[in-house]
Write an enzyme that holds these catalytic residues in place. Structure first.
Site, PDB file in Angstrom:
ATOM      1  N   GLU A 107      -9.845  -1.533  12.901  1.00 48.18           N
ATOM      2  CA  GLU A 107     -10.183  -2.427  11.801  1.00 48.18           C
ATOM      3  C   GLU A 107      -9.071  -3.421  11.527  1.00 48.18           C
ATOM      4  O   GLU A 107      -7.899  -3.053  11.444  1.00 48.18           O
ATOM      5  CB  GLU A 107     -10.443  -1.592  10.537  1.00 48.18           C
ATOM      6  CG  GLU A 107     -10.723  -2.427   9.300  1.00 48.18           C
ATOM      7  CD  GLU A 107     -10.101  -1.838   8.049  1.00 48.18           C
ATOM      8  OE1 GLU A 107      -9.588  -2.632   7.245  1.00 48.18           O
ATOM      9  OE2 GLU A 107     -10.109  -0.607   7.895  1.00 48.18           O
ATOM     10  N   ARG A 128       0.842  -1.186   0.000  1.00 47.20           N
ATOM     11  CA  ARG A 128       0.000   0.000   0.000  1.00 47.20           C
ATOM     12  C   ARG A 128       0.890   1.254   0.000  1.00 47.20           C
ATOM     13  O   ARG A 128       1.651   1.474   0.949  1.00 47.20           O
ATOM     14  CB  ARG A 128      -0.916   0.020   1.237  1.00 47.20           C
ATOM     15  CG  ARG A 128      -1.872  -1.171   1.321  1.00 47.20           C
ATOM     16  CD  ARG A 128      -3.011  -1.052   0.325  1.00 47.20           C
ATOM     17  NE  ARG A 128      -3.794  -2.281   0.231  1.00 47.20           N
ATOM     18  CZ  ARG A 128      -4.847  -2.564   0.998  1.00 47.20           C
ATOM     19  NH1 ARG A 128      -5.234  -1.697   1.925  1.00 47.20           N
ATOM     20  NH2 ARG A 128      -5.503  -3.695   0.856  1.00 47.20           N
ATOM     21  N   ARG A 170      -0.519   2.185  13.005  1.00 50.39           N
ATOM     22  CA  ARG A 170      -1.127   0.960  12.483  1.00 50.39           C
ATOM     23  C   ARG A 170      -0.964   0.770  10.977  1.00 50.39           C
ATOM     24  O   ARG A 170      -1.502  -0.179  10.417  1.00 50.39           O
ATOM     25  CB  ARG A 170      -2.621   0.928  12.825  1.00 50.39           C
ATOM     26  CG  ARG A 170      -3.455   2.015  12.160  1.00 50.39           C
ATOM     27  CD  ARG A 170      -4.920   1.813  12.503  1.00 50.39           C
ATOM     28  NE  ARG A 170      -5.796   2.698  11.752  1.00 50.39           N
ATOM     29  CZ  ARG A 170      -7.118   2.589  11.720  1.00 50.39           C
ATOM     30  NH1 ARG A 170      -7.693   1.621  12.406  1.00 50.39           N
ATOM     31  NH2 ARG A 170      -7.847   3.410  11.023  1.00 50.39           N
ATOM     32  N   GLU A 226       0.614   4.236   0.814  1.00 48.72           N
ATOM     33  CA  GLU A 226      -0.032   5.275   1.613  1.00 48.72           C
ATOM     34  C   GLU A 226       1.031   5.978   2.444  1.00 48.72           C
ATOM     35  O   GLU A 226       1.754   5.331   3.199  1.00 48.72           O
ATOM     36  CB  GLU A 226      -1.102   4.667   2.527  1.00 48.72           C
ATOM     37  CG  GLU A 226      -2.232   3.974   1.783  1.00 48.72           C
ATOM     38  CD  GLU A 226      -3.218   3.299   2.731  1.00 48.72           C
ATOM     39  OE1 GLU A 226      -2.999   3.380   3.968  1.00 48.72           O
ATOM     40  OE2 GLU A 226      -4.190   2.699   2.251  1.00 48.72           O
TER      41      GLU A 226
END
Length: 486
Positions: free
Chosen positions: A409, A258, A266, A260
């Site tokens: 999550e 990812r 996290r 990001e």
């Protein structure tokens, strides 16, 4: 090669040692006892142990050592007497911490519990000690002290996270790290065993792909000969293609990427994905039930088989025991929003949950239902990937769900669109180049059963189950926007 000391050949051995020459009498048939096997039942036995020097403390004519082997340690004593000379005590005291030694010792019961060691009811009385592997010359005791003892010699961590990660090999030797990654291995094994027993097939999917898996911008682009390719954000498309190919129920364990730029507690740019996909008969809740049962079996397995590891981590990072329900609590997204509004949060019906709101909702759920694990169902369609099936009764929502541990999550999943025409429309809505996902869409033109699944982040599961505060603690060699080494 190794320096050796015993009661008989003392002086020459130590003269050679002081000059820096190493030698070691080889006894290949010698049996070595594991530290965790040192119990009161072995009292009086003469045994051999190979371990690292965790700490050493010389006082007068004796030297106390703590010998460490993975997440277990035991106290040892070298004392001047019939079986040990003054030079031997001095030799033991001068061995650098983190060096690997072989010791021959008698197992002795202790009258007072040794609280600082995992083996609390016995100690070793050393008769011979050999230096099997010493630290290199440029490595100091001060350096190893800080890492091998959790940052301080009293066991309280003071070394900052970047220093730990820069010296990860030393940090991974600590009893806490050993316990974390042995438990993480258990999560993978329980995941595989549970799904295999449910009739799932393990698959391997490509990580170099032609189009972004999730249809977003958070993707790593790589040079691929005369064109560009991407690192897979998810095995999603290939899991579905396997369902179209009549594998019925599949799972995979592998890296997920990812791009990001998130420097949070996290987020990682590379993590291990535990992915599930299965066809269902009548309703996508069959998928939710299969995944939640898998998670419950993992939680039970950790509780029943990994208490030593859980307790070891808990000594340095205390947390409440992880709680879960059977069957797993399932709330609709609108119910979660209502709970947040009752707590004073202002948010729209179709607004995605922010991290603070996720955590708050987790606390509210824990207070009301006494569980750390729950499912939030029926997410707004606008915040989900292009392949998510819309709710047939309300087009603002979708047949999608997230699963949470301690208010964070750990899984995102949904019923997938299995109709080629609808899938094409949703891909166009997300501005995805249809040519790049042509083979994916075409796989649904030949008939596909209704199906769904989800992707779990292994490192997050371990972090949250153990009540830790940073996912880098549960990533062996973490990758984030600022870290590419070691």
């Amino acid at each position: 090669m190794c320096v050796w000391a015993e009661g008989g050949r003392r002086y020459m051995v130590f003269e050679v040692f002081l000059k820096g020459t190493l030698f070691f009498p080889c006894e290949p048939d010698r049996g070595l006892v594991r530290v965790h096997e040192l119990t009161p039942e072995k009292a009086g036995q003469l045994i051999w142990v190979r371990a690292r020097i965790h700490t050493s403390r010389a006082k007068g004519k004796q030297c106390f050592l703590v010998l460490r082997q993975q997440q277990f340690n035991v106290q040892a004593l070298v004392a001047v007497g019939e079986r040990a000379s003054k030079q031997m005590v001095k030799f033991a005291a001068n061995i650098n911490k983190e060096s690997i030694v072989d010791v021959e010792a008698v197992v002795k019961k202790v009258e007072q519990t040794i609280e600082s060691c995992s083996q609390q009811d016995v100690e070793l009385h050393i008769e011979r000690v050999g230096l099997s592997s010493a630290l290199s010359d440029h490595t100091t005791d001060k350096q190893t002290d800080r890492h091998a003892h959790g940052g301080r010699t009293d066991g309280r961590a003071t070394v900052n996270q970047d220093t730990r990660l820069d010296n990860r090999v030393i940090d991974l030797r600590t009893t806490t790290s050993q316990a974390i990654f042995r438990l993480q291995s258990g999560v993978c094994q329980l995941f595989r065993d549970t799904l295999t027993n449910k009739g799932f097939v393990e698959i391997q999917t490509p990580k170099i792909i032609s189009a972004a898996s999730e249809g977003g911008a958070n993707v790593f682009t790589v040079s691929y000969f005369k064109t560009s390719a991407y690192l897979a954000q998810s095995p999603q498309l290939y899991k579905q293609m396997c369902i179209c190919a009549d594998f019925d129920k599949v799972f995979c364990v592998g890296p997920v990427f990812r791009a990001e730029d998130s420097n949070t507690h996290r987020h990682l740019t590379e993590f291990v994905g535990l992915d599930i996909e299965l066809a269902f008969n009548y309703h996508y809740h069959e998928v939710i039930e299969s995944i939640t049962d898998t998670m419950v079996q993992i939680f039970k397995g950790l509780r029943d088989k990994f208490q030593t590891e859980i307790q070891t981590v808990g000594k340095q990072y205390p947390s409440e025991p992880f709680k879960f329900l059977e069957p797993t609590l399932r709330l609709e997204y609108s119910e979660g929003v209502a709970m947040l509004r009752e707590a004073g949060v202002e948010m729209g019906d179709e607004e995605d949950l922010s991290t603070p709101n996720e955590k708050l909702l987790g606390r509210l759920v824990k207070e009301k239902y006494d569980t750390d694990f729950y499912v939030l169902d029926k997410y707004p369609l606008a915040v989900r990937p292009f392949y998510t099936m819309p709710d047939p009764n309300d087009k603002k929502y979708s047949n999608s769900y997230d699963m949470f541990m301690r208010g964070e999550e750990i899984l995102s999943g949904a019923q997938r669109i299995h109709d080629a025409q609808l899938l094409t429309e949703r891909a166009m809505h997300h501005n995805i180049d249809l040519e790049k996902i042509k083979s994916y869409i075409d796989s649904f033109r030949y008939g596909a059963p209704p199906h769904g699944g989800g992707g779990i982040g292994l490192e997050r599961v371990c972090m949250l189950y153990l009540g830790l505060h940073n996912v880098r603690q549960t990533s062996m060699f973490p990758r984030d926007p600022k870290r590419l080494t070691p």
